[in-house]
Design a protein around this motif. Sequence first.
Motif, PDB file in Angstrom:
ATOM      1  N   ASP A  49     -83.609  32.854   9.767  1.00 49.40           N
ATOM      2  CA  ASP A  49     -84.750  33.772   9.801  1.00 49.40           C
ATOM      3  C   ASP A  49     -85.106  34.261   8.397  1.00 49.40           C
ATOM      4  O   ASP A  49     -86.277  34.425   8.067  1.00 49.40           O
ATOM      5  CB  ASP A  49     -84.463  34.958  10.718  1.00 49.40           C
ATOM      6  CG  ASP A  49     -84.462  34.572  12.190  1.00 49.40           C
ATOM      7  OD1 ASP A  49     -85.021  33.508  12.536  1.00 49.40           O
ATOM      8  OD2 ASP A  49     -83.903  35.343  12.998  1.00 49.40           O
ATOM      9  N   ALA A  50     -84.088  34.508   7.572  1.00 51.87           N
ATOM     10  CA  ALA A  50     -84.342  34.959   6.195  1.00 51.87           C
ATOM     11  C   ALA A  50     -85.056  33.870   5.401  1.00 51.87           C
ATOM     12  O   ALA A  50     -85.955  34.164   4.613  1.00 51.87           O
ATOM     13  CB  ALA A  50     -83.034  35.346   5.519  1.00 51.87           C
ATOM     14  N   LYS A  52     -87.065  31.624   6.595  1.00 54.60           N
ATOM     15  CA  LYS A  52     -88.445  31.588   7.069  1.00 54.60           C
ATOM     16  C   LYS A  52     -89.258  32.753   6.520  1.00 54.60           C
ATOM     17  O   LYS A  52     -90.409  32.590   6.134  1.00 54.60           O
ATOM     18  CB  LYS A  52     -88.481  31.633   8.601  1.00 54.60           C
ATOM     19  CG  LYS A  52     -88.014  30.375   9.268  1.00 54.60           C
ATOM     20  CD  LYS A  52     -88.043  30.554  10.774  1.00 54.60           C
ATOM     21  CE  LYS A  52     -87.401  29.383  11.491  1.00 54.60           C
ATOM     22  NZ  LYS A  52     -87.294  29.623  12.934  1.00 54.60           N
ATOM     23  N   ALA A  53     -88.657  33.936   6.482  1.00 53.39           N
ATOM     24  CA  ALA A  53     -89.389  35.139   6.081  1.00 53.39           C
ATOM     25  C   ALA A  53     -89.507  35.304   4.564  1.00 53.39           C
ATOM     26  O   ALA A  53     -90.531  35.752   4.067  1.00 53.39           O
ATOM     27  CB  ALA A  53     -88.712  36.380   6.667  1.00 53.39           C
ATOM     28  N   ALA A  54     -88.443  34.958   3.836  1.00 47.58           N
ATOM     29  CA  ALA A  54     -88.427  35.279   2.408  1.00 47.58           C
ATOM     30  C   ALA A  54     -88.286  34.071   1.494  1.00 47.58           C
ATOM     31  O   ALA A  54     -88.536  34.176   0.302  1.00 47.58           O
ATOM     32  CB  ALA A  54     -87.297  36.263   2.123  1.00 47.58           C
ATOM     33  N   GLY A  55     -87.826  32.956   2.019  1.00 46.42           N
ATOM     34  CA  GLY A  55     -87.692  31.752   1.210  1.00 46.42           C
ATOM     35  C   GLY A  55     -86.318  31.561   0.594  1.00 46.42           C
ATOM     36  O   GLY A  55     -85.466  32.447   0.626  1.00 46.42           O
ATOM     37  N   GLU A  56     -86.106  30.357   0.039  1.00 40.11           N
ATOM     38  CA  GLU A  56     -84.809  29.970  -0.508  1.00 40.11           C
ATOM     39  C   GLU A  56     -84.330  30.871  -1.637  1.00 40.11           C
ATOM     40  O   GLU A  56     -83.156  31.209  -1.713  1.00 40.11           O
ATOM     41  CB  GLU A  56     -84.863  28.523  -1.027  1.00 40.11           C
ATOM     42  CG  GLU A  56     -84.779  27.485   0.054  1.00 40.11           C
ATOM     43  CD  GLU A  56     -84.712  26.086  -0.536  1.00 40.11           C
ATOM     44  OE1 GLU A  56     -84.011  25.889  -1.547  1.00 40.11           O
ATOM     45  OE2 GLU A  56     -85.366  25.192   0.031  1.00 40.11           O
ATOM     46  N   GLU A  57     -85.226  31.226  -2.540  1.00 38.05           N
ATOM     47  CA  GLU A  57     -84.815  32.029  -3.696  1.00 38.05           C
ATOM     48  C   GLU A  57     -84.278  33.389  -3.270  1.00 38.05           C
ATOM     49  O   GLU A  57     -83.240  33.847  -3.754  1.00 38.05           O
ATOM     50  CB  GLU A  57     -85.984  32.212  -4.655  1.00 38.05           C
ATOM     51  CG  GLU A  57     -85.574  32.842  -5.967  1.00 38.05           C
ATOM     52  CD  GLU A  57     -86.691  32.819  -6.987  1.00 38.05           C
ATOM     53  OE1 GLU A  57     -86.923  33.872  -7.593  1.00 38.05           O
ATOM     54  OE2 GLU A  57     -87.325  31.762  -7.171  1.00 38.05           O
ATOM     55  N   ALA A  58     -84.949  34.053  -2.360  1.00 37.96           N
ATOM     56  CA  ALA A  58     -84.488  35.361  -1.888  1.00 37.96           C
ATOM     57  C   ALA A  58     -83.136  35.253  -1.193  1.00 37.96           C
ATOM     58  O   ALA A  58     -82.250  36.082  -1.412  1.00 37.96           O
ATOM     59  CB  ALA A  58     -85.514  35.978  -0.946  1.00 37.96           C
ATOM     60  N   VAL A  59     -82.967  34.226  -0.378  1.00 38.00           N
ATOM     61  CA  VAL A  59     -81.686  34.040   0.312  1.00 38.00           C
ATOM     62  C   VAL A  59     -80.582  33.769  -0.697  1.00 38.00           C
ATOM     63  O   VAL A  59     -79.484  34.324  -0.602  1.00 38.00           O
ATOM     64  CB  VAL A  59     -81.789  32.918   1.373  1.00 38.00           C
ATOM     65  CG1 VAL A  59     -80.423  32.577   1.948  1.00 38.00           C
ATOM     66  CG2 VAL A  59     -82.754  33.321   2.478  1.00 38.00           C
ATOM     67  N   TYR A  61     -80.439  34.756  -3.881  1.00 33.54           N
ATOM     68  CA  TYR A  61     -80.154  35.989  -4.613  1.00 33.54           C
ATOM     69  C   TYR A  61     -79.357  36.981  -3.775  1.00 33.54           C
ATOM     70  O   TYR A  61     -78.587  37.769  -4.317  1.00 33.54           O
ATOM     71  CB  TYR A  61     -81.446  36.642  -5.105  1.00 33.54           C
ATOM     72  CG  TYR A  61     -81.880  36.113  -6.448  1.00 33.54           C
ATOM     73  CD1 TYR A  61     -81.558  36.790  -7.612  1.00 33.54           C
ATOM     74  CD2 TYR A  61     -82.585  34.919  -6.550  1.00 33.54           C
ATOM     75  CE1 TYR A  61     -81.937  36.305  -8.850  1.00 33.54           C
ATOM     76  CE2 TYR A  61     -82.973  34.430  -7.780  1.00 33.54           C
ATOM     77  CZ  TYR A  61     -82.640  35.118  -8.918  1.00 33.54           C
ATOM     78  OH  TYR A  61     -83.012  34.629 -10.153  1.00 33.54           O
ATOM     79  N   HIS A  62     -79.536  36.968  -2.473  1.00 31.06           N
ATOM     80  CA  HIS A  62     -78.850  37.933  -1.616  1.00 31.06           C
ATOM     81  C   HIS A  62     -77.560  37.417  -1.003  1.00 31.06           C
ATOM     82  O   HIS A  62     -76.812  38.183  -0.396  1.00 31.06           O
ATOM     83  CB  HIS A  62     -79.797  38.415  -0.521  1.00 31.06           C
ATOM     84  CG  HIS A  62     -80.814  39.374  -1.042  1.00 31.06           C
ATOM     85  ND1 HIS A  62     -81.981  38.956  -1.636  1.00 31.06           N
ATOM     86  CD2 HIS A  62     -80.816  40.720  -1.103  1.00 31.06           C
ATOM     87  CE1 HIS A  62     -82.663  40.023  -2.022  1.00 31.06           C
ATOM     88  NE2 HIS A  62     -81.984  41.089  -1.720  1.00 31.06           N
TER      89      HIS A  62
END
Length: 99
Positions: A49-50, A52-59, A61-62
């Motif tokens: 879900d992450a 889909k919602a925020a993209g590879e880079e955000a996932v 980084y988190h």
Amino acid sequence: MVAATVATLTGEPGVYNVVDDDPLPVSEWLPAFAQWVGAPQPLRVSTEDALKAAGEEAVYYHTRLTGASNSRAKAQLGFAPRPLLWKGMPRVVVDGSPC
């Protein structure tokens, strides 16, 4: 952090990481910090879900980014990070599952 920032004004020019000695994953520090400041607990989402919602880079980084080294700031500025007040707080339980 303020003391380290002020120390950079008189220190050797360059790039300094002013960070904690004990980096934690977002899944640990964000719920604890939210509790400490009285904010609602952050929602937990699946990786799928992450993405889909925020993209590879955000996932990335988190979930996978490693902590930064503060060794240069410690050596050249005398930076000495203090323990964060919210670290070690008991986790709250929301809807029957620990955050």
